[in-house]
Structure formats: C-alpha cells, structure tokens
Design a protein around this motif. Structure first.
Motif, PDB file in Angstrom:
ATOM      1  N   PHE A 281      29.930 -80.640 -61.681  1.00  0.00           N
ATOM      2  CA  PHE A 281      29.402 -80.833 -60.325  1.00  0.00           C
ATOM      3  C   PHE A 281      29.065 -79.513 -59.665  1.00  0.00           C
ATOM      4  N   GLU A 282      28.176 -79.624 -58.680  1.00  0.00           N
ATOM      5  CA  GLU A 282      27.793 -78.466 -57.881  1.00  0.00           C
ATOM      6  C   GLU A 282      27.704 -78.890 -56.426  1.00  0.00           C
ATOM      7  N   GLY A 283      28.045 -77.972 -55.529  1.00  0.00           N
ATOM      8  CA  GLY A 283      27.929 -78.232 -54.105  1.00  0.00           C
ATOM      9  C   GLY A 283      26.876 -77.329 -53.488  1.00  0.00           C
ATOM     10  N   TYR A 284      26.037 -77.897 -52.632  1.00  0.00           N
ATOM     11  CA  TYR A 284      24.972 -77.149 -51.958  1.00  0.00           C
ATOM     12  C   TYR A 284      25.162 -77.246 -50.456  1.00  0.00           C
ATOM     13  N   ALA A 285      25.064 -76.117 -49.782  1.00  0.00           N
ATOM     14  CA  ALA A 285      25.157 -76.125 -48.328  1.00  0.00           C
ATOM     15  C   ALA A 285      23.753 -76.139 -47.740  1.00  0.00           C
ATOM     16  N   ALA A 286      23.533 -77.021 -46.782  1.00  0.00           N
ATOM     17  CA  ALA A 286      22.212 -77.117 -46.162  1.00  0.00           C
ATOM     18  C   ALA A 286      21.809 -75.788 -45.547  1.00  0.00           C
ATOM     19  N   GLU A 287      22.784 -75.099 -44.947  1.00  0.00           N
ATOM     20  CA  GLU A 287      22.487 -73.836 -44.263  1.00  0.00           C
ATOM     21  C   GLU A 287      22.064 -72.738 -45.232  1.00  0.00           C
ATOM     22  N   LEU A 288      22.439 -72.854 -46.486  1.00  0.00           N
ATOM     23  CA  LEU A 288      22.342 -71.701 -47.378  1.00  0.00           C
ATOM     24  C   LEU A 288      21.277 -71.834 -48.452  1.00  0.00           C
TER      25      LEU A 288
END
Lengths: 398, 398
Positions: A281-288
């Motif tokens: 899994f991977e997590g993505y931040a909307a801000e980044l």
C-alpha cells in the motif's frame, strides 16, 4: 576537486533550524504516541550495520547503500531503512518474546545518491512492523494505523491505495508461464507507473488475444471495493484468487475500522516486488502530491535472519510530511527576557527559575553598562521584558 | 575474516529495546524541554559532514573519526560531536541572527574505536551552545543549565567541578617560559588525572624550588570558593590572574543561581586543551562514578568557520545517564487486549478507537477459531482483556 569551504556540507544532507526541528519533533512525538496507543513499542537500532547482514537483506538496491569499511576490513552500511534491522532484532534479542511483536520506530536513514538535484542522502522515516501474524486482520491493522499516523502527523486530506503482489504474480504466471524475464519487464513498467510502456510491452510478446486482454485488464483494476470482483473475473490462477480473497478481507476490516472512505484498490501497484510478498500500500496526501507512506507484507525477510515468521508494516516519509504540513501553531511561545544589574542578580535569577517552573521560557541578561535600552535589537524575540535594575520594583516592559 | 552471521551487529553499537528506548526518549524530552525553558532552541544537523570542515574542527582526535568516501572522492566523517556542526550552522544559515544564539541538541555521535572491550562507536549526547557572549554570566548560565538538565534527566545526586584552561596556561608560561613541549607533557598528565606522574615529571624538569612549588601547588587547587584565593597566591602571570577573576565571577553567579552547593573548583582540570579556551567543567553523578557531563568555553572554534565570536556550552553523556538512572515509573502502562469474533469486529474496533482517544493503549485480535482462551500466553502483557465474542455484552476479564 577543490577543498570544501568551512560552512559547506555534503550533497544531499540538510540542517534543521529551530522552526523545522520543532515541527519534526512534533510529528515524531504525535506519531509515536499514536502508535503506542495501538500497542506498538518504540525501539532504536544502530546507524551502522554489517553489509553482509542488514545491508544485503534491505530492500535498497546495492548501489544506493552508503558503504564504509571498519578497521577490521569488514564492509559496513549506514542503515537504508528500519525494516531489515528490526527483523534482525526480532530474530535475536526479541527471539523469545511471544508473537505477534508490535514495534515502532522514528529514525534517520541513508541513501548514497547520484549527482541528481534534490535527492536526499539522509532523511527520516517513522513506521511500524507487526511481526508474527499472517492474517488479513494484521494487514488491515497496519493500514488503519498508517491512516491514524498520518492524521496524528497533521496531514488532513489523503488517500491510500491497496494492491497485492500475489495477485500480479499469479496472473503473470497464468498469462506468461515460465517467461520470468518477460514477467519482470512488465512488472518494472508497473513499478514505474509506465502504463503506456506496459501496454506496448504486452503487445510485443506475441500472445493470443485472451492472454493479451488478461494483461491489459490489469490496468483497469483501480477503484473501490468493486475492483475485487472485477479482478476475480480476470484470472483463475489459485494464487491470484487467494490473494484477491485476502485483499477483500483487508478492505472489509478497514470498513469496520471506519476508514474505508480513505482507501482505494489499485491492483497495478506492485511495490518493491523482490521484497514484498502480499498486500502492498501507499498513502498520498492531497496537499503534497507524492507518496507520504508506503508499506506492505514481507513474509520472507525474517527467514534471512533465522526466524521464519510473517510480517507486515509501513513507513511514513517523514521529511515529505515535514516539508508539506503547515505549522499548526504559528504564534511561537516566545521567552520572557529578564534584565538585571549586578546588585539584583539573585532576585532576577529566582524570578527566571519561577517562570521556568511554570513552563514559561525565560532568558536572562546582565544590564548593559552603557545604559543602552535593554530591548534594543530584540524586537520580536521576546514576549516581554522584565527589568531588575536600580532600586525600583521589577518593571515589566514590552 | 569470517562473514558476520545474520543477527550480528558491528562492534561498539547497540540496539535499544522498548524499555531502554522509553527511558532514552523520556530523558531526551525532559532535558530538551528544560533547555527550551531557558530559551534554547533545538536544531538538527546531518550525520555526515565533510572531513575538511567539521571533521578537522572537531575536538575528536583524527584516528577516532569515522571516515568514509563519497562518490566524488571526498572524505566524509560521521559527526563525532555537535559543537563543530553547530559552529558551522551559526556561521552560515544563522549568520544574520542577532547574538547571543542559544541552541540545543540531542543527537547520536560516532567514534571509530580500537578493539577495546566496552567502548562505544555510537552514542547519544544532549547539550547546548551559547554563542556570542564572552562574559562570566554566560559561563555561569551554561553550568546552571547543565545542573538543571541533569535534574531533568532524573539524576539526583551530582557534583560539578569547574576549572579554567587560561589559569593553567598562564601558570605554565610563568613556570616554564618557552618550554612548550614540557608544558604539554605536564598538561597531558593533568588531562589523564595522573597526579603522581605530574609530580614526577615536574621534579625531572630541573626547576628551582619556587618554580617546582608553583607547579606542584596546582595539585592542591581543588575545593570550594576558597580555592580562587589560594590560586591567586600561586601566580602573578596576567593571564592566570585574569582567568581566576573570571572563574570567581562564574562561581558567584552560580551562588546567585542557588546551585553553588553542587559546584567545586578544580584547577587541575584541563579538558581538551587544544579546544577549550577558558572555563571548563565536568559533572559527576554519585550513582554512576564517571562523568555524565562535560563542557566549557571554546572562543576560537567559530573563527574556523568564518565567524569570529566566542562560545560556551556543554554536552550530557546521555548513554551513561540512561544506563545509570532508574526508571521512575517501573509499572508500565500496559495495553488493554480486545478480542472479537468476525460478527462483532466493528463494535470491538470502535471500542479500541474510543480507548485510544482517551490515551489508553489498546491491542485488538480476532478470536482464535479453536476457542482457545484468548489470554493464553499473554500473562502480564495486558492490563485487562475485553471480549466481543458471541451474543453477550462485552465482558471484561483479567
């Protein structure tokens, strides 16, 4: 090569000034405290490890390992992640501890870099390892904890994508039996999210229509819970189907955690396929705009250290969070400045001690003999100024 | 050289298991928070520095520096202390900040070690640098803060010894004018606290009775405030006398801080004399028997980085404190174990979330299908067990 100047530092490393250090420490504290509430205990491992143990076992490619020689002629590495060192500890000092082990860490890691702009040679990771549990519950727990950890770090809007290495392995074995080099070439394309290249490569393999559709079908397997059912129609390979069942169970557990709104399924995602063995899994931040978290199941790693148990975990890319997250309290708590003359020093220092006991930062200073204003040049550095000078009662200014 | 086994780690480095890590983090937090209340802001510098800048400027002897080559062929070092890196930062990124700078740090440092038993190749230091103030007030502030920091770390009984490099330099110049090799040999003896060797060396120098008494008199200059007056009778050298005046002023300020009961004067103490330029000090914990803190004034270091300002500071030997200080709360806060069956998972996970929000650590687990007791093998690992199984209301056991 000219000699570096006194103020220079090596390429790829940085200084953290007070404001950045404060943010970094706040993230570290918030995330490790969150992990502790999930039952994860923090450990620390050495910066230096043997190349032949942790170096080889790590998922970092050899040319990116920072190597050095000790004076016995052994090759050492600066750790490139914490997963391999923690596997070593779980297989040695913690060998007799009952499973599962729940361990957390916050540490700097190192990568030898090419001469590329902006690549970091030293950066921070904050993560967990859940060792000794092969169930979908365990995978769901680390994903749910990754979500809670990002929230604890102050990241507000984010999405997690779940995939499964076993599904792709099964499907590739079915579509390209025995053709491991071709499989590897396709996986490399997925790893680099080169979907055009993937399609071109699949077309160049001389497959029949059904095999080709099976491979190209992978690229559509991105979305919500329904992707699990779509994917089940694409392959009959036992490993692919078993992997899908596992992934669906993870998704359902995440639904019970109340966090499935943050989770997508992306079966094109493969992670580091020499290392991960199951869910990734991977997590993505909307801000980044780039991944701030990656993780997955690595059931074969601990065997290399002599303890053959499954494991799953994740690491936050702490520096990316640090550079992207706003400081939640921009008004800093400024110290009080206490200025005294020699005769009233004891009185002034006692007042500083009293303020510090109350948690108020205080800075003390002997009054300037020229009688120059004590606050000169201090604009904005202090919350207020207390004067213990002359015969007067303590005066407050500022 | 045989290949290291999977679970081995290099000589001189260690793993910190959960209990030790908790103690280390508590010390770090307590001490940095204390330093913050004195107005010191924490910074972080890279693990890797150039040999030609920070490596050469550090007080660590060359053979103890951990060296490596980057792929440009430049020699790098793993930092051996934080004083030189902070001097670099103060001279570059913080060049425009108004003085004095008050900076703190907690960091791991490295020493290449010989094959000696028990010497550490990586360990922690927690300290401060006060940059841009040459007054006795500044020296007193760092000593008083060192005392407050040891207390914040949980060290209960300790003594600090103060000396002054300038006093010894003046006195040696007076007794042994121009004989710098002889001076150095005597200083080496003092550095290693070899008082018998010092006396023998002093006797072998062919001095007259007065010179000899002057040198041997140094060995008696250990005690309370009265040592300053005794010392003043031993030398007429301007540097020695000026240094004594400075040291007496430091002691008097420490008296105003209310901490002079912890402080002795020891004019035989010399610190690293290639590095320190003024007051030097060491802190000893009664529980531990070796120094837990060292510091002093180093007015020549920043000049090497292009900013010629005075500085003073100290570092706690954090590992020694860690290994010597008892854990103040031996009863650990154990997590609650929540066991659920599939049908009641959402309910169980919600309860876990509720407990975590309250700050209670909680671990969740799917009930064993064999019906085996959920707590089997968990004796002492959990504060209590909550069951979300079958149709019953949640049951609490343990």
């Amino acid at each position: 090569m000219s000699k570096p100047k006194g103020f220079e530092k090596p390429v790829g490393v940085r200084d953290y000034l007070p404001r950045a250090t404060k943010r970094l420490r706040r993230i570290e504290r918030g995330v490790l405290d969150c992990m502790a509430r999930w039952g994860y205990e923090t450990i620390k491992t050495p910066t230096i490890e043997y190349y032949d143990t942790v170096g080889i076992a790590s998922s970092t490619s050899d040319r990116k390992l920072f190597k050095l020689l000790n004076n016995r002629g052994q090759t050492l590495v600066l750790r490139s992640d914490l997963t391999a060192p923690i596997a070593r500890v779980a297989s040695s000092l913690l060998r007799e501890e009952p499973l599962p082990l729940r361990l957390s860490y916050h540490a700097n890691v190192f990568r030898a870099i090419e001469e590329e702009a902006g690549r970091e040679a030293e950066f921070f990771q904050t993560g967990v390892e859940l060792i000794g549990d092969r169930s979908p519950e365990a995978d769901a727990e680390v994903v749910a904890l990754a979500i809670a950890s990002l929230q604890a770090a102050g990241v507000k809007t984010f999405k997690f994508a779940l995939g499964h290495v076993g599904f792709l392995n099964g499907l590739f074995d079915e579509a390209l039996p025995g053709r491991s080099e071709d499989q590897k070439a396709l996986k490399e394309r997925l790893l680099h999210r080169d979907y055009v290249g993937f399609r071109e490569a699949a077309e160049s393999l001389g497959l029949n229509r059904e095999q080709q559709e099976e491979l190209e079908g992978i690229l559509r397997l991105r979305g919500g819970r329904e992707v699990c059912d779509q994917a089940a129609g694409l392959s009959r390979h036992p490993l692919a189907l078993e992997s899908l069942r596992h992934l669906c169970s993870v998704w359902e557990a995440l639904d019970d955690y109340g966090v499935s709104e943050h989770v997508l399924i992306d079966l094109t995602m493969i992670g580091d396929f020499s290392y991960y063995t199951g869910m990734v899994f991977e997590g993505y931040a909307a801000e980044l705009g780039f991944p701030v978290c990656s993780g997955g199941r690595y059931d074969n790693l601990l065997r290399q250290f002599g303890r053959d148990v499954p494991a799953t975990g994740f690491a936050l890319k702490t520096n990316r969070i640090l550079d992207g997250v706003e400081d939640p309290s921009p008004e800093e708590e400024l110290p009080v400045l206490i200025v005294y003359d020699a005769a009233r020093r004891a009185e002034a220092l006692a007042e500083a001690g009293r303020l510090r006991t109350e948690g108020q930062a205080a800075v003390t200073r002997l009054a300037n003999e020229t009688g120059e204003s004590a606050e000169a040049g201090d604009g904005g550095r202090y919350a207020r100024v207390l004067l213990f000078t002359g015969e007067n009662a303590p005066a407050s200014r500022g």
